[in-house]
Design a protein around this motif. Sequence first.
Motif, short mmCIF file in Angstrom:
data_model
loop_
_atom_site.label_atom_id
_atom_site.label_comp_id
_atom_site.label_asym_id
_atom_site.label_seq_id
_atom_site.Cartn_x
_atom_site.Cartn_y
_atom_site.Cartn_z
N TYR A 162 0.87 -1.17 0.00
CA TYR A 162 0.00 0.00 0.00
C TYR A 162 0.91 1.23 0.00
CZ TYR A 162 -3.87 -3.07 1.27
OH TYR A 162 -4.83 -4.07 1.28
N TYR A 163 0.63 2.15 -0.91
CA TYR A 163 1.42 3.37 -1.01
C TYR A 163 0.57 4.56 -0.57
CZ TYR A 163 4.89 0.71 -3.58
OH TYR A 163 5.84 -0.23 -3.93
N LEU A 164 1.11 5.35 0.33
CA LEU A 164 0.44 6.54 0.81
C LEU A 164 1.18 7.77 0.28
CD1 LEU A 164 -1.73 7.92 2.56
CD2 LEU A 164 -0.14 7.75 4.49
N LEU A 165 0.53 8.48 -0.62
CA LEU A 165 1.07 9.70 -1.20
C LEU A 165 0.49 10.88 -0.44
CD1 LEU A 165 2.49 11.27 -3.60
CD2 LEU A 165 0.29 11.08 -4.79
N THR A 166 1.33 11.79 0.01
CA THR A 166 0.84 12.98 0.70
C THR A 166 1.54 14.23 0.17
OG1 THR A 166 2.47 12.73 2.48
CG2 THR A 166 0.29 11.75 2.84
N ALA A 167 0.96 15.38 0.49
CA ALA A 167 1.59 16.67 0.23
C ALA A 167 2.00 17.25 1.58
CB ALA A 167 0.63 17.61 -0.48
N GLU A 168 3.14 17.92 1.60
CA GLU A 168 3.64 18.47 2.86
C GLU A 168 4.31 19.81 2.61
OE1 GLU A 168 4.81 15.35 5.95
OE2 GLU A 168 5.76 14.55 4.14
N GLY A 169 4.61 20.48 3.71
CA GLY A 169 5.38 21.73 3.64
C GLY A 169 4.58 22.98 3.35
N GLY A 170 3.24 22.85 3.19
CA GLY A 170 2.44 24.03 2.85
C GLY A 170 2.44 24.27 1.36
N THR A 171 1.34 24.82 0.85
CA THR A 171 1.14 24.87 -0.60
C THR A 171 1.70 26.15 -1.24
OG1 THR A 171 -0.54 24.61 -2.33
CG2 THR A 171 -1.19 25.82 -0.34
N THR A 172 2.90 26.56 -0.78
CA THR A 172 3.56 27.71 -1.40
C THR A 172 4.92 27.24 -1.92
OG1 THR A 172 4.43 28.45 0.73
CG2 THR A 172 2.32 29.37 0.03
N TYR A 173 5.94 28.06 -1.78
CA TYR A 173 7.23 27.71 -2.38
C TYR A 173 7.97 26.61 -1.62
CZ TYR A 173 6.57 31.60 -5.54
OH TYR A 173 6.07 32.43 -6.52
N HIS A 174 7.54 26.28 -0.39
CA HIS A 174 8.15 25.19 0.37
C HIS A 174 7.48 23.84 0.06
CE1 HIS A 174 9.36 28.69 2.79
NE2 HIS A 174 10.36 27.95 3.21
N HIS A 175 6.54 23.81 -0.84
CA HIS A 175 5.68 22.64 -1.05
C HIS A 175 6.47 21.43 -1.52
CE1 HIS A 175 1.74 21.03 -1.11
NE2 HIS A 175 1.54 21.04 -2.41
N VAL A 176 6.05 20.22 -1.06
CA VAL A 176 6.65 18.96 -1.50
C VAL A 176 5.55 17.91 -1.56
CG1 VAL A 176 8.85 19.50 -0.34
CG2 VAL A 176 7.18 18.06 0.82
N SER A 177 5.82 16.84 -2.30
CA SER A 177 5.05 15.60 -2.20
C SER A 177 5.97 14.52 -1.64
CB SER A 177 4.51 15.16 -3.56
OG SER A 177 3.32 15.84 -3.88
N THR A 178 5.42 13.68 -0.77
CA THR A 178 6.20 12.59 -0.19
C THR A 178 5.44 11.27 -0.37
OG1 THR A 178 5.20 13.01 1.98
CG2 THR A 178 7.33 14.05 1.52
N ILE A 179 6.18 10.17 -0.28
CA ILE A 179 5.60 8.85 -0.49
C ILE A 179 6.05 7.92 0.64
CG2 ILE A 179 7.49 8.05 -1.99
CD1 ILE A 179 3.78 7.34 -2.66
N ALA A 180 5.14 7.07 1.09
CA ALA A 180 5.43 6.05 2.11
C ALA A 180 4.72 4.77 1.70
CB ALA A 180 4.97 6.52 3.49
N ARG A 181 5.15 3.62 2.25
CA ARG A 181 4.54 2.35 1.87
C ARG A 181 4.44 1.43 3.08
NH1 ARG A 181 9.57 -0.39 -1.59
NH2 ARG A 181 10.73 -1.13 0.27
N SER A 182 3.54 0.45 2.94
CA SER A 182 3.34 -0.54 4.01
C SER A 182 2.78 -1.81 3.40
CB SER A 182 2.38 0.00 5.06
OG SER A 182 2.05 -0.98 6.02
N ALA A 183 3.09 -2.94 4.01
CA ALA A 183 2.48 -4.21 3.59
C ALA A 183 1.07 -4.34 4.14
CB ALA A 183 3.36 -5.38 4.07
#
Length: 542
Positions: A197-218
Amino acid sequence: MDIQNPILTGFNPDPSICRVGDDYYIAVSTFEWFPGVGIYHSKDLKHWQLAARPVNRLSQLNMAGNPNSGGVWAPQLSYADGQFWLIYSDVKVTNGQWKDCHNYLITGEDTDSDWSDPVYLNGSGFDPSLFHDDDGRKYLVNMVWDPRVGHHAFYGIVLQEYDHRLGKLTGEPVIIFKGTKYRLTEAPHLYKKNGYYYLLTAEGGTTYHHVSTIARSASLTGPYEVSPDNPLITTWNDPDNPLQKAGHGSFVETPAGEWFFVHLTGRPLPKTEAESLLDNRGYCPLGRETAIQRVKWQNDWPKIAGGNNPSLTIKGPDLPEVPLSNPRKRKVTFEEGRLPLDFQTLRIPLGADILSLTDEPGKLRLYGKESLTSTFTQAYVARRWEAFRFRAETRLQFNPVSFQQAAGLVNYYNTNNWTACQVTWHETLGRVIDLYTCDNFVFAQPLGEEKIPVPEDVADVYLRVTVDVHSYWYSYSFDGEQWHDLPAVLPSYKLSDDYVADGGFFTGAFVGMQCQDTSGRSTPADFDYFLYDETVFAEQAE
């Protein structure tokens, strides 16, 4: 086939993509603009066309009184069991200690069908998303907001099962992810591939610091292991990238097994010499747009093919190119008796007592209502800015008898930031053309006493705005042939997320037709057409 970014220009943030057979669909946020949610369609991931606005009834969405940048946040579109599923938030409070929101689900057989009335899900936090597991069970994920003093506002990502037969969430909610070092964890989407299972999230606030991150689990409920190569995408470390603010997005797989990632982005205006001295990355009057990147898989982790910074041009999928009708020059007349999908109103649908396409056949009639500072009932019909250079034009008939009555062409960011070129009334001059500006809720009339009288024998007044990257200006004509510029040049950057005084806003610049009558007499204005033209500068060069 190469794809040039962004693929959805102008205010089109928080993209959620899904595929149905050979068709691709992207749903985007609309915030306080009605109808809610834009759904775009493509056959090749390159050419996109606005196909539907599914949240189009008061029974689905009533935003009267919603604050600026409240309303529809981060819709999520999926397809399962022979139908589309659309999840969306209606956010009622945007600033302060709380984020009061309501999360809903609607379904539809086709994107342009009549979607169902909403099922209320929860209100624990925004950015809800529905995951359809292999066994047919369905789960809602959303971020949880924590208003307690001294606590971080983003508490975590919560998962809870949804029973479609009962039409409600069941079982207990479980926090499955607390985020990474980037914090501000939101926009969760779940995927399943190769037993993970892959969990995609957005982090850092939706301005110039913005990022997307990914995590996974069985396991669906975790624990989730974060990718050693996070962030998945960002431009915080790439200040010269033309696609800034990269983050919040979603994945799609083609029939051939190719993977792509659509994400929000913002294109700052080129910096002027004065702005180059400021400690910021610039201003984005087009708002947050949608771009696409190619994805590769390594060691069961998704990665952006060109590295974790977005690319302006990517190699498209192994699909035939299918251009769609998406003209850069469009003149809308009103004989058909309906508004095009790219026109929206603020917060609520405008009933026949405010907007009519039949009272004066062939014209758009707007009955004057509240001012441009109102969060309730504005008679304003507008469309997004989609380019740094364009021209918009209309012709109207309006006969005010009071300075409280005005109608014309408006460029608008929110209730605190807009400009209006209007036909109104003056005690000694009669009908006049005047210019009004609202700059972070500071009001001005740049023409002063030099208002433009409208000749008594003139019935129609033509109004135009020309946007040329850093600035824009209004013009008028009494015959449609001879045009005269108003002596005021206005800065484009003031119609951007990055300029608004109190921050936390998420839309973009709009241009459209407006009528107000604060006397309460509902005086009407009739508009003959609306022209939006991105080709005018190229034509002039030729």
